[in-house]
Write a protein that holds these residues in place. Structure first.
Motif, PDB file in Angstrom:
ATOM      1  N   PRO A 163       0.731  -1.148   0.115  1.00 14.69           N
ATOM      2  CA  PRO A 163      -0.070  -0.138   0.186  1.00 14.69           C
ATOM      3  C   PRO A 163       1.014   1.125  -0.687  1.00 14.69           C
ATOM      4  O   PRO A 163       0.177   2.634  -0.246  1.00 14.69           O
ATOM      5  N   ASN A 164       2.604   1.419   0.672  1.00 15.82           N
ATOM      6  CA  ASN A 164       2.734   2.593   0.807  1.00 15.82           C
ATOM      7  C   ASN A 164       4.225   2.605  -0.377  1.00 15.82           C
ATOM      8  O   ASN A 164       4.685   2.133   0.882  1.00 15.82           O
ATOM      9  N   PRO A 165       4.319   1.940  -1.323  1.00 10.59           N
ATOM     10  CA  PRO A 165       5.891   1.882  -2.047  1.00 10.59           C
ATOM     11  C   PRO A 165       6.940   2.585  -1.326  1.00 10.59           C
ATOM     12  O   PRO A 165       7.797   2.573  -1.587  1.00 10.59           O
ATOM     13  N   ALA A 166       6.449   4.281  -1.160  1.00  9.23           N
ATOM     14  CA  ALA A 166       7.352   5.553  -0.461  1.00  9.23           C
ATOM     15  C   ALA A 166       8.251   4.587   0.495  1.00  9.23           C
ATOM     16  O   ALA A 166       9.703   4.278   0.283  1.00  9.23           O
ATOM     17  N   GLU A 167       7.198   4.434   1.553  1.00  4.53           N
ATOM     18  CA  GLU A 167       7.752   4.108   3.307  1.00  4.53           C
ATOM     19  C   GLU A 167       8.008   2.393   2.606  1.00  4.53           C
ATOM     20  O   GLU A 167       9.441   2.706   3.159  1.00  4.53           O
ATOM     21  N   LEU A 168       8.073   1.384   1.813  1.00  2.00           N
ATOM     22  CA  LEU A 168       8.828   0.330   1.438  1.00  2.00           C
ATOM     23  C   LEU A 168       9.958   0.734   0.438  1.00  2.00           C
ATOM     24  O   LEU A 168      11.288   0.185   1.813  1.00  2.00           O
ATOM     25  N   ALA A 169      10.486   1.489  -0.322  1.00  3.19           N
ATOM     26  CA  ALA A 169      11.492   2.225  -0.624  1.00  3.19           C
ATOM     27  C   ALA A 169      12.883   2.372   0.187  1.00  3.19           C
ATOM     28  O   ALA A 169      13.860   2.149   0.120  1.00  3.19           O
ATOM     29  N   GLN A 170      11.535   3.809   1.699  1.00  2.00           N
ATOM     30  CA  GLN A 170      13.215   4.186   2.274  1.00  2.00           C
ATOM     31  C   GLN A 170      13.447   3.146   3.468  1.00  2.00           C
ATOM     32  O   GLN A 170      14.017   3.228   4.030  1.00  2.00           O
ATOM     33  N   SER A 171      12.042   1.627   3.985  1.00  2.00           N
ATOM     34  CA  SER A 171      13.264   0.743   4.402  1.00  2.00           C
ATOM     35  C   SER A 171      13.869   0.332   3.989  1.00  2.00           C
ATOM     36  O   SER A 171      15.203   0.064   5.061  1.00  2.00           O
ATOM     37  N   PHE A 172      14.607   0.093   3.009  1.00  2.00           N
ATOM     38  CA  PHE A 172      15.396  -0.504   2.826  1.00  2.00           C
ATOM     39  C   PHE A 172      16.792   0.453   2.052  1.00  2.00           C
ATOM     40  O   PHE A 172      17.559   0.259   0.809  1.00  2.00           O
ATOM     41  N   GLY A 173      16.815   2.176   2.199  1.00  2.00           N
ATOM     42  CA  GLY A 173      17.345   2.767   2.049  1.00  2.00           C
ATOM     43  C   GLY A 173      17.198   3.675   0.475  1.00  2.00           C
ATOM     44  O   GLY A 173      18.032   4.113   0.054  1.00  2.00           O
ATOM     45  N   LEU A 174      16.575   3.430  -0.619  1.00  2.00           N
ATOM     46  CA  LEU A 174      15.952   3.848  -1.450  1.00  2.00           C
ATOM     47  C   LEU A 174      14.636   4.681  -1.113  1.00  2.00           C
ATOM     48  O   LEU A 174      14.121   5.152  -0.422  1.00  2.00           O
ATOM     49  N   THR A 175      14.466   5.336  -2.648  1.00  2.00           N
ATOM     50  CA  THR A 175      13.370   7.012  -2.352  1.00  2.00           C
ATOM     51  C   THR A 175      12.530   6.059  -3.445  1.00  2.00           C
ATOM     52  O   THR A 175      12.437   5.289  -4.320  1.00  2.00           O
ATOM     53  N   ALA A 176      11.517   7.185  -2.905  1.00  2.00           N
ATOM     54  CA  ALA A 176       9.719   6.201  -4.682  1.00  2.00           C
ATOM     55  C   ALA A 176      10.416   6.515  -5.943  1.00  2.00           C
ATOM     56  O   ALA A 176       9.665   5.642  -6.090  1.00  2.00           O
ATOM     57  N   ALA A 177      10.855   7.146  -6.532  1.00  2.00           N
ATOM     58  CA  ALA A 177      12.409   7.353  -7.582  1.00  2.00           C
ATOM     59  C   ALA A 177      12.456   5.626  -7.639  1.00  2.00           C
ATOM     60  O   ALA A 177      12.193   5.965  -9.352  1.00  2.00           O
ATOM     61  N   ASP A 178      12.760   5.663  -6.840  1.00  2.00           N
ATOM     62  CA  ASP A 178      13.755   3.661  -7.353  1.00  2.00           C
ATOM     63  C   ASP A 178      12.785   2.633  -7.574  1.00  2.00           C
ATOM     64  O   ASP A 178      13.184   1.910  -8.054  1.00  2.00           O
TER      65      ASP A 178
END
Length: 355
Positions: A163-178
């Motif tokens: 439900p939240n790709p931006a939070e998911l990306a942040q959890s492993f050190g990336l950003t929503a753009a990745d």
């Protein structure tokens, strides 16, 4: 007392590459489940697989795989393919009468069946004439390169999107753009965006996450606690995180789409070098969302994994699409080989020990 074991590097023809698998000969059917768990903990590899006589007459062998933490897993990945490669090369299978033979390509095929939990699934053993092999595919003296294994996974199931790709990306050190494929790749393949989704071709569910570039894939840094939270958010039965990104095609790719991937799971001590139980679902996921080309009802995919842990692996996946009435049926086959790196005897744990 002791029992025989072998270590095989799966999805590679080079020793000390591939995904290491401990294989234990339980043909005497003498091990209790607790003993299997203790032995698996001792090897401390991503998985240890035990082969024994089947409990159903239609199967050739029964296979049971355990993680170091004692959890039994039923996915058909390197833990299964590697065992069948070893059974074929070590003389545990009758390869005297092929089920089919293509003399023009020097390939003989043999069909066996494996018991995995409650399922009995086919396994294809392919024996390829050495002069038909491409350069660089030679194995060690006691592990012939002409044996390749193809295993059929169960039909894919599709579950929740994260439900939240931006939070998911942040959890492993990336950003929503990745998160997601690059614009050029998306435009070339489909107008449909790819979103992180849980998919399975076994009893094991994985969260598949498209990454925009190899550079971003290499930057990902996964921590166990954060991974546990993200998996619980999307699916409380999700077992692992599979990050993937497309790679440029090469002249010898033979029309296959090529991806690079990384896999992490809270149940493993480190990053997994090769994950067949995620590579299979990836083919179905890409097809479902319009990113896998199908020719004559067949799509082909090759995954490179294990680069960041020094264990380069190559997994071939074939997705077959058939229509039955109004329904579309997807069949996923995983192919590859292995190489033997060690063998010996391991002591039998006392029956009085507890896991």
């Amino acid at each position: 007392m002791s029992i025989s074991f072998t270590i095989v590097d799966v999805f590679s023809k080079t020793q000390f590459k591939g995904n290491p698998l401990a294989i234990v000969d339980n043909t005497a059917d003498s091990l209790s489940e607790t003993q299997m768990k203790i032995i698996s903990r001792q090897f401390n590899l991503s998985e240890t697989t035990f082969f024994s006589p089947p409990t159903v007459p239609s199967a050739t062998y029964r296979l049971r795989s355990f993680l170091p933490d004692g959890r039994e897993v039923f996915g058909a990945g390197h833990n299964i393919l590697g065992v069948w490669w070893w059974l074929a090369t070590a003389g545990f299978l009758d390869l005297s009468k092929p089920n089919s033979a293509d003399k023009s390509n020097g390939v003989e095929e043999f069909i066996f069946h494996q018991q995995l939990g409650d399922d009995v699934l086919p396994v294809k053993v392919m024996r390829i004439a050495r002069d038909e092999l491409s350069s660089g595919q030679t194995g060690s003296m006691d592990s012939p390169a002409e044996i390749s294994i193809s295993i059929r996974q169960i039909s894919p199931d599709f579950y929740n999107f994260h439900p939240n790709p931006a939070e998911l990306a942040q959890s492993f050190g990336l950003t929503a753009a990745d998160i997601g494929l690059s614009h050029d790749v998306a435009q070339n393949n489909s107008s449909k965006p790819l979103r992180p989704q849980v998919v399975s071709t076994s009893t094991t569910r994985h969260l598949l996450v498209p990454i925009s570039s190899v550079s971003a894939l290499n930057r990902a840094s996964v921590q166990r606690d954060k991974l546990l939270r993200q998996l619980s958010i999307v699916d409380n039965k999700a077992y692992g995180l599979y990050l993937f990104t497309p790679m440029p095609s090469s002249p010898d790719s033979r029309g296959k789409a090529i991806y690079q991937a990384r896999f992490f799971s809270p149940g493993m001590s480190g990053e997994d070098p090769a994950t067949g139980s995620a590579a299979g679902p990836l083919s179905a996921y890409l097809y479902r969302h319009g990113h896998l080309d199908i020719t004559g009802s067949v799509g082909k995919l090759t995954i490179q994994q294990g680069i960041s842990v020094g264990r380069e692996c190559w997994i071939d996946v074939t997705l077959s699409v058939t229509t039955i009435g109004d329904s579309e049926v997807l069949n996923v086959d995983l192919s590859g080989g292995g190489v033997k790196v060690a063998s010996g005897e391991i002591a039998l744990p006392s029956i009085d020990l507890h896991f």
